[in-house]
Scaffold this active site. Structure first.
Site, PDB file in Angstrom:
ATOM      1  N   GLU A 138      -3.101   0.439  -4.851  1.00  0.00           N
ATOM      2  CA  GLU A 138      -2.707  -0.342  -6.025  1.00  0.00           C
ATOM      3  C   GLU A 138      -1.197  -0.516  -6.137  1.00  0.00           C
ATOM      4  O   GLU A 138      -0.713  -1.508  -6.682  1.00  0.00           O
ATOM      5  CB  GLU A 138      -3.266   0.283  -7.307  1.00  0.00           C
ATOM      6  CG  GLU A 138      -4.780   0.152  -7.469  1.00  0.00           C
ATOM      7  CD  GLU A 138      -5.570   1.265  -6.793  1.00  0.00           C
ATOM      8  OE1 GLU A 138      -4.963   2.053  -6.030  1.00  0.00           O
ATOM      9  OE2 GLU A 138      -6.789   1.360  -7.029  1.00  0.00           O
ATOM     10  N   PHE A 191     -15.095  10.184 -17.194  1.00  0.00           N
ATOM     11  CA  PHE A 191     -14.799  10.005 -15.776  1.00  0.00           C
ATOM     12  C   PHE A 191     -13.809   8.848 -15.592  1.00  0.00           C
ATOM     13  O   PHE A 191     -14.009   7.757 -16.115  1.00  0.00           O
ATOM     14  CB  PHE A 191     -16.088   9.722 -14.987  1.00  0.00           C
ATOM     15  CG  PHE A 191     -15.824   9.476 -13.537  1.00  0.00           C
ATOM     16  CD1 PHE A 191     -15.296  10.487 -12.729  1.00  0.00           C
ATOM     17  CD2 PHE A 191     -16.073   8.235 -12.969  1.00  0.00           C
ATOM     18  CE1 PHE A 191     -15.023  10.257 -11.383  1.00  0.00           C
ATOM     19  CE2 PHE A 191     -15.804   8.004 -11.626  1.00  0.00           C
ATOM     20  CZ  PHE A 191     -15.278   9.015 -10.834  1.00  0.00           C
ATOM     21  N   GLN A 192     -12.751   9.112 -14.886  1.00  0.00           N
ATOM     22  CA  GLN A 192     -11.682   8.141 -14.606  1.00  0.00           C
ATOM     23  C   GLN A 192     -11.050   7.563 -15.870  1.00  0.00           C
ATOM     24  O   GLN A 192     -10.617   6.414 -15.886  1.00  0.00           O
ATOM     25  CB  GLN A 192     -12.183   7.034 -13.677  1.00  0.00           C
ATOM     26  CG  GLN A 192     -12.467   7.587 -12.280  1.00  0.00           C
ATOM     27  CD  GLN A 192     -12.645   6.509 -11.238  1.00  0.00           C
ATOM     28  OE1 GLN A 192     -13.099   5.421 -11.516  1.00  0.00           O
ATOM     29  NE2 GLN A 192     -12.283   6.837  -9.991  1.00  0.00           N
ATOM     30  N   LYS A 211     -14.645  -1.171 -20.782  1.00  0.00           N
ATOM     31  CA  LYS A 211     -15.752  -1.758 -20.028  1.00  0.00           C
ATOM     32  C   LYS A 211     -16.742  -2.487 -20.944  1.00  0.00           C
ATOM     33  O   LYS A 211     -17.249  -3.550 -20.595  1.00  0.00           O
ATOM     34  CB  LYS A 211     -16.461  -0.656 -19.234  1.00  0.00           C
ATOM     35  CG  LYS A 211     -17.284  -1.206 -18.091  1.00  0.00           C
ATOM     36  CD  LYS A 211     -17.699  -0.123 -17.125  1.00  0.00           C
ATOM     37  CE  LYS A 211     -18.583  -0.688 -16.024  1.00  0.00           C
ATOM     38  NZ  LYS A 211     -19.040   0.357 -15.102  1.00  0.00           N
ATOM     39  N   MET A 241      19.858   6.787   4.488  1.00  0.00           N
ATOM     40  CA  MET A 241      20.817   6.802   3.387  1.00  0.00           C
ATOM     41  C   MET A 241      21.018   8.216   2.848  1.00  0.00           C
ATOM     42  O   MET A 241      22.129   8.613   2.508  1.00  0.00           O
ATOM     43  CB  MET A 241      20.352   5.863   2.269  1.00  0.00           C
ATOM     44  CG  MET A 241      21.367   5.679   1.169  1.00  0.00           C
ATOM     45  SD  MET A 241      22.949   5.107   1.798  1.00  0.00           S
ATOM     46  CE  MET A 241      22.788   3.336   1.585  1.00  0.00           C
TER      47      MET A 241
HETATM   48  C1  TPP Z   1      10.046   6.397  -3.415  1.00  0.00           C
HETATM   49  C2  TPP Z   1      11.400   6.892  -3.086  1.00  0.00           C
HETATM   50  N1  TPP Z   1      11.561   8.189  -2.703  1.00  0.00           N
HETATM   51  C3  TPP Z   1      12.797   8.640  -2.386  1.00  0.00           C
HETATM   52  C4  TPP Z   1      13.886   7.825  -2.446  1.00  0.00           C
HETATM   53  C5  TPP Z   1      15.270   8.349  -2.096  1.00  0.00           C
HETATM   54  N2  TPP Z   1      15.825   7.639  -0.935  1.00  0.00           N
HETATM   55  C6  TPP Z   1      16.704   6.629  -1.053  1.00  0.00           C
HETATM   56  S1  TPP Z   1      17.147   5.950   0.396  1.00  0.00           S
HETATM   57  C7  TPP Z   1      16.183   7.039   1.249  1.00  0.00           C
HETATM   58  C8  TPP Z   1      16.126   6.992   2.729  1.00  0.00           C
HETATM   59  C9  TPP Z   1      15.442   5.802   3.240  1.00  0.00           C
HETATM   60  O1  TPP Z   1      15.188   5.999   4.601  1.00  0.00           O
HETATM   61  P1  TPP Z   1      14.618   4.836   5.485  1.00  0.00           P
HETATM   62  O2  TPP Z   1      13.481   4.185   4.830  1.00  0.00           O
HETATM   63  O3  TPP Z   1      14.387   5.341   6.851  1.00  0.00           O
HETATM   64  O4  TPP Z   1      15.807   3.775   5.483  1.00  0.00           O
HETATM   65  P2  TPP Z   1      17.308   3.928   6.047  1.00  0.00           P
HETATM   66  O5  TPP Z   1      18.150   4.483   4.948  1.00  0.00           O
HETATM   67  O6  TPP Z   1      17.270   4.839   7.216  1.00  0.00           O
HETATM   68  O7  TPP Z   1      17.688   2.551   6.399  1.00  0.00           O
HETATM   69  C10 TPP Z   1      15.535   7.914   0.372  1.00  0.00           C
HETATM   70  C11 TPP Z   1      14.664   9.008   0.784  1.00  0.00           C
HETATM   71  C12 TPP Z   1      13.665   6.497  -2.867  1.00  0.00           C
HETATM   72  N3  TPP Z   1      14.659   5.617  -3.003  1.00  0.00           N
HETATM   73  N4  TPP Z   1      12.420   6.056  -3.153  1.00  0.00           N
END
Ligand code: TPP
Lengths: 174, 561
Positions: free
Chosen positions: B51, B113-114, B163, B476
């Site tokens: 979803e 449920f749900q 529902k 990042m």
């Molecule tokens: C759902 C979610 N969890 C954690 C983060 C924290 N976060 C920001 S950038 C990042 C790294 C992203 O890594 P990747 O997808 O490999 O992209 P890259 O930075 O290597 O281009 C994370 C873990 C986030 N933004 N969103």
């Protein structure tokens, strides 16, 4: 240091299930704790008025007001300081009926504080007092030696000295 | 003739010209799906694989088409799986209507449920939400839902339908909603504010515009261009404003914010007038607020009064839809140009080019950079594609270097920064603008958050081009660990599967490029394909994105390395 003051927030809303949740979420989001909250119908049919009291900085409360007004079912929101409003709280004190007979002083306390007795039973009696916080608190301290069985105080209700112009807002949005 | 509440739901959607729904069925929404079965010719339903994917696909659809995205989910886990996408749509002002099934009304509150209190859960992240327990409410509530989602500052709404209300019979009558008495979608500005803005603009010697998504949401691209061309004011963009003005426009001076361009960031603190246009001074844009544009007068063009003075106190606020307010300003301002001031930006562009851009786009080292991949895509698409990005280094690099000729072309999760956004959003973007090329740029981390939507892409056949920039790291976060945590790489290294095999498992053409020599051709082949395609590019593992404004720093102290 920013100055923390007490504010009364008045929110005019549609009468809608879930709106209380939506409103309180805005305070929660900014980590603001609410001292009291009251909701009731207001002078306009089908429209509710929340009165919320809290302590915070004016700069912050201004932002909260715009975020409250942004909610679809909020018609308008305002904040005021104590001097801009006329406000009251109500308190109920449940005391053992013995106290009435044993110590004559209780009558004087009730009389002097302009409180009233709302009911008396063989076991207990209930005093009601409407007024400012200091007044209901003073009555509490005065009655405490007689043994208070239950105490409850309502949230603040208030009206403002300035007009609110809700009808005009509603007219405009029609 | 009486119809069921479920059929009424579908009829409401048809009245609102909905032709596409993203969703996932389950017990509490089965009557609605059953009604949908009879309307398959009129409205298409896309069965996602999770979803969350439905919400992001609906967002991608909304942002490429300008129409609200529509999502169906069942009660309980179906509904809670929508939460991330709803929060994302709320913070990025994306119009979306979510319809969830709910347990029968006599069971509400009984931990049936749900059963989950989805109205309670979604309250702080929806523009509006409502629970329907009687079928007769369906037409009015859905009409209101669409009106609220689309009007003013757009946003997500959620309508939860029990529902029993789906089964109940009603006489159907639909009337589109055009007003809600407690709701003022577009505030207005007085002549006084407009004149004050005109006065400041005419007097300014070093004005700078920062524009955001408001230009796109207001469909005011033309009005905006007319304004800057008459006044000659340099215009910089926030990440969500990107593509509202062609990247090649002579007055486009690049991106502001944490990984934005050197010129507009530094010159924010040297301009004498800052004009914020449909943007909200996010902290990723402003850095330290105490050292943000303090020397400048500020004008804020904004549709949402709650955004005015929220983060940055302004001198003049022009409230309303800029589609309406801006032409009035353009008419009144003096024709002008700011050649010398513009040169200040170009000077800094040159510095940024020498220190950062050249080695990003034309590296001499062996390993590939993310920048050169974006460059190769630009060369092939000529700036005509919709670029959908996920969250992380690749997102910043893509937004920095992607070229755009037309609006509604940059689709990314800005405010919430939701990893997993891009793959489903790209699917939605393609379905919202089928004639356009859609390229998703995704990190190897975020890709695996919604990778199952490859199934949806395969099933729909939507010709999405998927590029994974694989650095084997949560890049990042790793960059921050390197810069601010002494290179302690706590849980950021990824051991990845064979992405090409996975794509092929979904019958999607896939290719992997690990040498520069193969890049150009692989990109070309991918773009020329008429089918969905997957391309993995292995890039340098420990590259950093610069420039960078460290958190809490001033925009003036942007680091070039
Ligand atoms: C759902 C979610 N969890 C954690 C983060 C924290 N976060 C920001 S950038 C990042 C790294 C992203 O890594 P990747 O997808 O490999 O992209 P890259 O930075 O290597 O281009 C994370 C873990 C986030 N933004 N969103």
């Amino acid at each position: 240091m920013k100055k923390v003051k007490k504010f009364t927030v008045s929110i005019y809303t549609e009468n809608n299930l879930g709106l209380l949740n939506r409103i309180s979420a805005i305070f929660l989001k900014r980590h603001l704790s609410i001292d009291s909250i009251n909701s009731s119908p207001c002078e306009i049919e089908d429209i509710f008025r929340f009165v919320i009291v809290l302590k915070t900085e004016e700069e912050l409360i201004k932002k909260v007001i715009t975020q409250l007004e942004k909610q679809v079912e909020v018609i308008a929101a305002f904040y005021h300081t104590d001097v801009e409003t006329i406000f009251q709280e109500s308190a109920l004190y449940k005391v053992k009926t013995e106290a009435l007979f044993q110590k004559k002083k209780v009558h004087t306390i009730i009389k002097n504080s302009h409180a009233s007795i709302v009911m008396v039973s063989p076991e207990y009696f209930v005093i009601e007092k409407t007024g400012k916080r200091e007044e209901t608190e003073k009555l509490y301290t005065d009655l405490a030696p007689f043994g208070i069985l239950q105490f409850v105080r309502s949230g603040r209700i208030s009206v403002t000295k300035e007009p609110m112009r809700i009808t005009e807002i509603l007219e405009k949005n029609k | 003739m009486k119809i069921t509440g479920s059929e009424a739901v579908i009829k409401c959607l048809l009245e609102e010209n909905v032709d596409l729904i993203y969703g996932y069925p389950g017990g509490a929404i089965m009557p609605i799906y059953d009604a949908l079965y009879h309307y398959q010719k009129e409205v298409k339903h896309v069965l996602v694989r999770h979803e969350q994917g439905a919400t992001h696909a609906a967002q991608g659809y909304a942002r490429s088409s300008g129409k609200p995205g529509v999502v169906f989910a069942t009660s309980g886990p179906g509904a809670t799986n929508l939460i991330t996408g709803i929060a994302d749509a709320q913070i990025d002002s994306t119009p979306m209507v979510c319809i969830t099934g709910q347990v029968a009304s006599h069971l509400l509150g009984s931990d049936a449920f749900q059963e989950t209190d989805i109205v309670g859960i979604s309250t702080p992240i929806t523009k509006w939400n409502y629970q329907i327990t009687k079928a007769e409410e369906i037409p009015t509530v859905l009409a209101k839902a669409f009106f609220i989602a689309k009007s003013g500052r757009p946003g997500p709404v959620l309508v939860d339908i029990t529902k029993d209300a789906q089964f109940e019979l009603i006489d159907f009558k639909y009337q589109a909603c055009t007003k809600v008495r407690s709701y003022k979608p577009e505030p207005s500005s007085s002549l006084k504010e407009l004149d004050a803005a005109v006065d400041l603009i005419n007097k300014a010697k070093k004005p700078l515009i920062v524009f955001g998504q408001g230009v796109i949401l207001g469909e005011a691209e033309e009005e905006f261009k007319n304004f800057i061309e008459k006044t000659g004011i340099p215009a910089a963009w926030t990440i969500l404003g990107l593509s509202a003005l062609p990247t090649a426009h002579p007055l486009n001076v690049g991106m502001v914010g944490m990984h934005g361009n050197y010129g507009p960031n530094v010159l924010t603190n040297e301009c004498d007038l800052l004009i914020a246009m449909g943007m909200r001074f996010d902290d990723r844009v402003t850095g330290d607020l105490n050292r943000y544009a303090k020397q400048a007068k500020i004008i804020h063009f904004e549709i949402d009064p709650a955004e005015v003075n929220k983060n940055v106190p302004v001198d003049v606020a022009v409230l309303g839809n800029i589609k309406k307010t801006l032409p009035q300003i353009t008419e009144k301002v003096n024709k002008n140009n700011h050649e010398n001031w513009l040169k200040e930006f170009r000077k800094r562009d040159e510095i940024e080019y020498q220190t950062v851009i050249e080695k990003d786009l034309h590296p001499t080292k062996d390993e590939m950079t993310m920048g050169e991949v974006i460059h190769a895509i630009n060369e092939e698409t000529k700036g005509d594609a919709i670029i959908v990005t996920d969250v992380g280094q690749h997102q910043m690099v893509a937004c920095r270097y992607a070229k755009f000729n037309q609006s509604k072309s940059n689709i990314t999760s800005g405010g919430l920064g939701t990893m997993g956004f891009a793959l489903p959003a790209a699917l939605g973007a393609k379905m919202g603008a089928p004639e356009r090329e859609v390229v998703a740029i995704i990190g190897d981390g975020g890709y695996q958050m919604t990778i199952q939507e490859l199934g949806t892409i395969f099933q729909t056949g939507a010709a999405v081009k998927i590029v994974v920039l694989n650095n084997n790291f949560l890049g990042m976060v790793r960059q921050w660990q390197q810069l601010f945590f002494d290179k302690r790489y706590a849980s950021t290294e990824l051991v990845n599967p064979d992405f090409v095999t996975i794509a092929k498992g979904y019958y999607i053409d896939g290719e992997k490029v690990d040498k520069r020599s193969g890049l150009k051709n692989a990109v070309k082949k991918m773009i020329q394909s008429k089918k969905p395609c997957f391309l993995e590019v292995c890039v340098e593992k420990e590259d950093n994105v610069f420039p960078m404004i460290p958190t809490g720093e001033s925009v003036s102290n942007i680091r070039l390395s």
